[in-house]
Design an enzyme around this catalytic site. Structure first.
Site, PDB file in Angstrom:
ATOM      1  N   ARG A 117       0.808  -1.228   0.000  1.00  0.00           N
ATOM      2  CA  ARG A 117       0.000   0.000   0.000  1.00  0.00           C
ATOM      3  C   ARG A 117       0.841   1.279   0.000  1.00  0.00           C
ATOM      4  NH1 ARG A 117      -5.723  -0.437   0.594  1.00  0.00           N
ATOM      5  NH2 ARG A 117      -6.190  -2.643   0.436  1.00  0.00           N
ATOM      6  N   ARG A 119      -2.714   6.715   0.283  1.00  0.00           N
ATOM      7  CA  ARG A 119      -3.044   7.870   1.109  1.00  0.00           C
ATOM      8  C   ARG A 119      -1.958   8.375   2.031  1.00  0.00           C
ATOM      9  NH1 ARG A 119      -8.552   5.315   3.086  1.00  0.00           N
ATOM     10  NH2 ARG A 119      -7.160   3.527   2.938  1.00  0.00           N
ATOM     11  N   ARG A 142      -6.055  12.728  -5.915  1.00  0.00           N
ATOM     12  CA  ARG A 142      -7.308  12.041  -5.619  1.00  0.00           C
ATOM     13  C   ARG A 142      -8.451  13.040  -5.379  1.00  0.00           C
ATOM     14  NH1 ARG A 142     -11.025   9.604  -4.015  1.00  0.00           N
ATOM     15  NH2 ARG A 142     -11.157   7.696  -2.786  1.00  0.00           N
ATOM     16  N   ASP A 194      -6.677  -2.439  -7.838  1.00  0.00           N
ATOM     17  CA  ASP A 194      -7.279  -3.085  -6.677  1.00  0.00           C
ATOM     18  C   ASP A 194      -7.563  -4.542  -7.018  1.00  0.00           C
ATOM     19  OD1 ASP A 194      -8.435  -1.955  -3.911  1.00  0.00           O
ATOM     20  OD2 ASP A 194      -9.557  -3.714  -4.526  1.00  0.00           O
ATOM     21  N   TYR A 246     -15.429 -11.513  -1.150  1.00  0.00           N
ATOM     22  CA  TYR A 246     -16.117 -10.288  -1.598  1.00  0.00           C
ATOM     23  C   TYR A 246     -17.283 -10.604  -2.530  1.00  0.00           C
ATOM     24  CZ  TYR A 246     -12.524  -7.498   0.621  1.00  0.00           C
ATOM     25  OH  TYR A 246     -11.705  -6.915   1.557  1.00  0.00           O
TER      26      TYR A 246
HETATM   27  O1  1CP Z   1       0.294   0.577  -3.182  1.00  0.00           O
HETATM   28  C1  1CP Z   1      -0.271  -0.495  -3.379  1.00  0.00           C
HETATM   29  O2  1CP Z   1      -0.157  -1.476  -2.602  1.00  0.00           O
HETATM   30  C2  1CP Z   1      -1.081  -0.678  -4.670  1.00  0.00           C
HETATM   31  C3  1CP Z   1      -2.473  -0.491  -4.575  1.00  0.00           C
HETATM   32  C4  1CP Z   1      -3.463  -1.424  -3.897  1.00  0.00           C
HETATM   33  C5  1CP Z   1      -3.413  -2.810  -3.565  1.00  0.00           C
HETATM   34  C6  1CP Z   1      -2.226  -3.753  -3.701  1.00  0.00           C
HETATM   35  C7  1CP Z   1      -4.756  -0.972  -3.538  1.00  0.00           C
HETATM   36  C8  1CP Z   1      -5.249   0.402  -3.695  1.00  0.00           C
HETATM   37  N1  1CP Z   1      -5.492  -2.062  -3.097  1.00  0.00           N
HETATM   38  C9  1CP Z   1      -4.682  -3.192  -3.073  1.00  0.00           C
HETATM   39  C10 1CP Z   1      -5.054  -4.561  -2.690  1.00  0.00           C
HETATM   40  C11 1CP Z   1      -6.294  -4.823  -1.909  1.00  0.00           C
HETATM   41  N2  1CP Z   1      -7.527  -4.230  -2.036  1.00  0.00           N
HETATM   42  C12 1CP Z   1      -6.416  -5.836  -0.918  1.00  0.00           C
HETATM   43  C13 1CP Z   1      -5.319  -6.804  -0.558  1.00  0.00           C
HETATM   44  C14 1CP Z   1      -4.285  -6.222   0.313  1.00  0.00           C
HETATM   45  C15 1CP Z   1      -4.673  -5.973   1.751  1.00  0.00           C
HETATM   46  O3  1CP Z   1      -5.025  -6.934   2.459  1.00  0.00           O
HETATM   47  O4  1CP Z   1      -4.583  -4.809   2.160  1.00  0.00           O
HETATM   48  C16 1CP Z   1      -7.725  -5.799  -0.418  1.00  0.00           C
HETATM   49  C17 1CP Z   1      -8.334  -6.680   0.667  1.00  0.00           C
HETATM   50  C18 1CP Z   1      -8.428  -4.783  -1.132  1.00  0.00           C
HETATM   51  C19 1CP Z   1      -9.854  -4.401  -1.001  1.00  0.00           C
HETATM   52  C20 1CP Z   1      -9.988  -2.991  -0.611  1.00  0.00           C
HETATM   53  N3  1CP Z   1      -9.754  -1.932  -1.453  1.00  0.00           N
HETATM   54  C21 1CP Z   1     -10.282  -2.467   0.666  1.00  0.00           C
HETATM   55  C22 1CP Z   1     -10.476  -3.313   1.933  1.00  0.00           C
HETATM   56  C23 1CP Z   1     -11.893  -3.383   2.346  1.00  0.00           C
HETATM   57  C24 1CP Z   1     -12.135  -4.380   3.464  1.00  0.00           C
HETATM   58  O5  1CP Z   1     -12.756  -5.403   3.206  1.00  0.00           O
HETATM   59  O6  1CP Z   1     -11.701  -4.121   4.609  1.00  0.00           O
HETATM   60  C25 1CP Z   1     -10.294  -1.063   0.560  1.00  0.00           C
HETATM   61  C26 1CP Z   1     -10.629  -0.062   1.623  1.00  0.00           C
HETATM   62  C27 1CP Z   1      -9.921  -0.737  -0.783  1.00  0.00           C
HETATM   63  C28 1CP Z   1      -9.730   0.625  -1.377  1.00  0.00           C
HETATM   64  C29 1CP Z   1      -8.366   0.974  -1.781  1.00  0.00           C
HETATM   65  N4  1CP Z   1      -7.560   0.215  -2.607  1.00  0.00           N
HETATM   66  C30 1CP Z   1      -6.355   0.848  -2.818  1.00  0.00           C
HETATM   67  C31 1CP Z   1      -6.398   2.094  -2.077  1.00  0.00           C
HETATM   68  C32 1CP Z   1      -5.303   3.135  -2.051  1.00  0.00           C
HETATM   69  C33 1CP Z   1      -7.665   2.152  -1.438  1.00  0.00           C
HETATM   70  C34 1CP Z   1      -8.199   3.292  -0.587  1.00  0.00           C
HETATM   71  C35 1CP Z   1      -9.082   4.149  -1.423  1.00  0.00           C
HETATM   72  C36 1CP Z   1      -8.720   5.620  -1.412  1.00  0.00           C
HETATM   73  O7  1CP Z   1      -7.920   6.115  -2.247  1.00  0.00           O
HETATM   74  O8  1CP Z   1      -9.252   6.320  -0.562  1.00  0.00           O
END
Ligand code: 1CP
Length: 344
Positions: free
Chosen positions: A26, A30, A39, A76, A154
């Protein structure tokens, strides 16, 4: 493409290296002011994910700002359910939401699968191509997907959950249906990851974020065989399997044909090494909350972690970096790793 910094790939291939490479799960997101600024100008998260020039821009931001040893393509894991027919919304401050979920056989039958689904994700492949052109070989580019079990969660549940009990219910009540859905997710993920590699992903990480809610027996039945198929389908790049919370499955994970196993911060490296065996590379596993400490303590914790892993180690956190982490803490972590040298 000739890489100027190929430390991550040399480490993942098991070569002797001068210090461990470092990047953060991640890292594109943010924690960076430049991400938040971009964003704020957009309609939402999906616009960023689906506009290749912008996805490339935020992929490169942490390489510029943090000096990490790898970029991970901004996207994502939820693009896969969407390509299969279940569109998602990203609700501000809440997370993902799927208006439609999978509840029965006919809904599984209607899903788009394999290459037909993967070809809907052209925006990801364009983003990879544009990112590599702009990176010009500075660091390797990582591609990723969710593991079948996590994507299944999901698709059944339609949103995040603490227990994912609807998804687990299907494993107990309708195991045949569960296997059918896991099979379709796997086939689609393989087609997608092959395209990612063809378009410039140099290492693939598979995120099984909800591994930790299954039993060892369920993980062996409903997760490992599908992870095995994905790894076998990607012979040309190193693969990292990150199964969060799956300490109980370490021996099974160790038998997968992957190069690297990601560890969360609950897992002691010596314990993992004993179960996984000597050949795999480990990735991890500093507690993301350690980065709230003063810079000096972060540096000490990073050095201590590197020593506790020994060689065959890619430095990372034990899960994604939290959005409110101070940038100075992240930089102290990266710089401490980059200043480290393995003794001969
Ligand atoms: O920098 C990086 O790592 C690249 C971007 C990336 C990755 C690898 C994002 C952007 N998402 C992911 C993977 C991801 N997405 C996972 C697996 C990794 C982990 O366990 O953290 C999962 C479970 C998700 C699903 C997801 N997307 C959630 C989780 C929801 C839950 O069930 O709790 C959320 C909140 C997101 C949104 C998201 N994806 C990525 C970002 C930067 C964000 C936040 C959105 C924003 O910009 O506000």
């Amino acid at each position: 493409m000739k890489l100027k910094n190929d430390l991550l790939l040399r480490t993942a291939r098991g070569e002797e290296v001068e210090r461990p490479p470092v990047w953060l799960m991640r890292q594109a997101g943010r924690i960076l002011p430049q991400y938040r600024a971009l964003r704020a100008k957009l309609s939402g998260f999906k616009e960023l994910v689906e506009t290749p020039d912008l996805a490339a821009e935020v992929t490169i931001q942490p390489v510029d700002e943090l000096d990490v040893d790898a970029a991970i393509i901004f996207s994502d894991i939820l693009v896969i359910p969407e390509a299969m027919g279940l569109t998602y919304e990203m609700v501000e401050k809440k997370g993902p939401w799927f208006p439609q979920t999978i509840t029965n056989q006919s809904e599984i039958d209607q899903l788009v699968v394999g290459e037909a689904a993967a070809e809907r994700l052209g925006y990801v492949y364009d983003a990879l191509r544009i990112t590599n052109r702009a990176l010009d070989g500075r660091v390797p580019l990582i591609g990723f997907a969710g593991a079948p079990w996590t994507i299944f969660c999901y698709m059944i549940e339609g949103q995040g959950s603490k227990t994912f009990s609807k998804a687990k219910k299907m494993l107990y009540a309708h195991p045949k249906l569960a296997h059918q859905l896991l099979d379709k997710i796997t086939e689609t993920t393989i087609a997608y990851l092959k395209q990612k590699v063809a378009h410039g992903a140099m290492l693939i990480q598979v995120f099984d974020s909800w591994a930790g809610i299954l039993s060892a027996e369920q993980y062996r039945t409903f997760a490992i065989p599908y992870l095995q198929r994905i790894a076998e389908a990607l012979p040309d790049v190193p693969v990292t399997q990150f199964s969060k919370g799956a300490w109980f499955a370490l021996a099974d994970l160790g038998s997968l044909p992957v190069q690297t196993i990601g560890l969360d911060w609950n897992t002691d490296p010596a314990y993992a090494r004993a179960l996984v065996g000597p050949t795999k590379v480990f990735q991890g596993n500093l507690d993301p909350c350690q980065l709230y400490a003063p810079a000096e303590e972060i540096a000490q914790a990073a050095q201590q972690m590197i020593r506790s892993f020994g060689r065959k180690h890619i430095v990372n956190l034990g899960h994604g970096v939290y959005p409110d982490t101070p940038l100075d803490g992240v930089k102290a972590f990266v710089q401490a790793v980059k200043a480290y040298a393995y003794s001969a």
